[in-house]
Design an enzyme around this catalytic site. Structure first.
Site, PDB file in Angstrom:
ATOM      1  N   PRO A   1      38.490   9.066  27.704  1.00  0.00           N
ATOM      2  CG  PRO A   1      36.436   8.581  28.684  1.00  0.00           C
ATOM      3  CD  PRO A   1      37.860   8.869  29.024  1.00  0.00           C
TER       4      PRO A   1
ATOM      5  CG  HIS B   1      38.764   0.628  33.011  1.00  0.00           C
ATOM      6  ND1 HIS B   1      39.963   0.230  32.471  1.00  0.00           N
ATOM      7  CD2 HIS B   1      38.970   1.886  33.477  1.00  0.00           C
ATOM      8  CE1 HIS B   1      40.847   1.204  32.601  1.00  0.00           C
ATOM      9  NE2 HIS B   1      40.275   2.214  33.216  1.00  0.00           N
TER      10      HIS B   1
ATOM     11  CD  GLN C   1      32.491   6.874  30.619  1.00  0.00           C
ATOM     12  OE1 GLN C   1      32.107   8.012  30.899  1.00  0.00           O
ATOM     13  NE2 GLN C   1      32.982   6.576  29.432  1.00  0.00           N
TER      14      GLN C   1
ATOM     15  CE1 TYR D   1      38.409   1.926  25.376  1.00  0.00           C
ATOM     16  CE2 TYR D   1      37.130   1.638  23.364  1.00  0.00           C
ATOM     17  CZ  TYR D   1      38.303   1.478  24.073  1.00  0.00           C
ATOM     18  OH  TYR D   1      39.382   0.859  23.484  1.00  0.00           O
TER      19      TYR D   1
END
Length: 361
Positions: A132, A321, A299, A295
């Protein structure tokens, strides 16, 4: 170390990158659980620990005064036994273009459970491939984590690009007693579409203007009534020593949804291509009305797993991911994630968190 008490995580699961290592080590620090990560980055051209992962590992060792085996370049197995989380000012000098944001990604959740505020100064790459960009962490990650009660301040002292790096950032973290459950399920109405197009070094400001104009034109083509404001910036020599270019675009909604899309210049930089890439990606999120972008998915998993109560996010197709992050979180915490596809194709991801409490405050 007692091998029988050490939980083993398979680093080759699905995408076989650094995600399993990052999440396993962060959770190990927070929960005080020894962990062994094997087959680290098994699917990458150069398997094992890279510079970035090694710096992150050694940082977490320092933060928790951990015992570590296997902390060397290209190591495929790491054993990590943490002690207590120590608040302090930490410095990491990578001497490469290793991603600053991925190092922060490992350390931020850990420092949230320290006894007092901490500061983390890292040098390396602020805007590099497969990570990122630093603007994404400031403009997208921070507002998303506010749903969980997280607060941090990130200052860019100098930007750094591949291959030389030399960027420098300062992260100040406020500890929490616990993480709130996050509910990111209602898209709301679009309040603003904005962004920044930047270039540095010998690259002319025209590249940033090309990104700006193409991105704004694409948004207006898809949503004629939607205002879109992209700021073109040419970083000074004091702010960025070397060549680099890219764009970050964000959409903010009335439900406090913040989505981001970015594009990074490579060897041959075409501002129009970068502007089109970012705006098309953001436009896809807007059309699907997801509440968490591709993205951000992975996280948020660690925060959902640790939070008090049930957290839920509405997002697009899960990335590898994200699936890897879920796999590690379930093994480390014992929580169970539920994933369901909605009629519109969005994915609803939820879990009842562990309710971890910071005993150092």
């Amino acid at each position: 170390m007692d091998a029988e008490k050490m939980l083993e995580i398979d680093g080759s699961y699905l995408e076989g990158g650094g995600q399993a290592l990052r999440n396993a080590l962060s959770l190990s620090c927070i929960l005080g659980k020894p962990v062994r990560v094997v087959k680290i980055r098994a699917s990458r051209p150069s398997p094992g620990l890279s510079h970035q992962h090694l710096h992150g590992l050694n940082l977490l060792r320092d933060i928790t005064n951990a015992d570590v085996v296997g902390n060397y370049l290209l190591s495929s197995t790491v054993e990590f036994t943490p002690r207590t989380i120590l608040d302090n000012t930490y410095r990491v000098e990578t001497h490469t273009a290793a991603s600053i944001t991925l190092i922060y990604q490992m350390a931020l959740p850990v420092l949230l459970f320290a006894g007092r505020p901490s500061r983390l100064i890292v040098s390396g790459g602020t805007n590099v491939d497969f990570a990122p960009p630093v603007e994404y962490m400031q403009e997208v990650l921070l507002p998303n984590l506010k749903h969980f009660g997280v607060s941090f301040d990130l200052k860019v002292q100098r930007y750094g690009f591949y291959p030389r790096g030399q960027g420098r950032c300062q992260l100040d973290v406020q500890p929490v007693t616990k993480l709130n459950s996050g509910k990111l399920v209602a898209f709301g109405r679009i309040k603003s579409v904005s962004g920044v197009a930047y270039c540095a070094g010998r690259l002319p400001v025209n590249i940033a203007i090309d990104m700006q104009q193409t991105a704004q034109r694409e948004i207006h083509r898809l949503w004629p009534s939607q205002q879109c404001s992209i700021e073109p910036i040419k970083h000074s020599r004091q702010k960025a020593f070397h060549n680099g270019a890219g764009i970050l675009m964000t959409v903010n909604t009335t439900s406090d949804v913040v989505l981001g899309a970015s594009a990074l210049g490579k060897k041959r930089i075409d501002g129009h291509v970068l502007g089109s890439e970012a705006s098309c990606q953001l436009g896809d999120y807007m059309r699907k009305q997801v509440c968490v972008d591709d993205y951000m998915q992975d996280q948020l998993i660690i925060y959902m797993a640790l939070a008090v109560g049930r957290s839920t996010m509405r997002t697009g197709k899960l990335t590898n991911h994200t699936r890897t992050a879920i796999n590690v979180a379930e093994q480390m915490t014992g929580v169970k994630f539920d994933v369901a596809m909605e009629p519109g194709g969005q994915m609803l991801v939820s879990c009842k968190g562990l309710g971890h409490v910071n005993k150092l405050i």
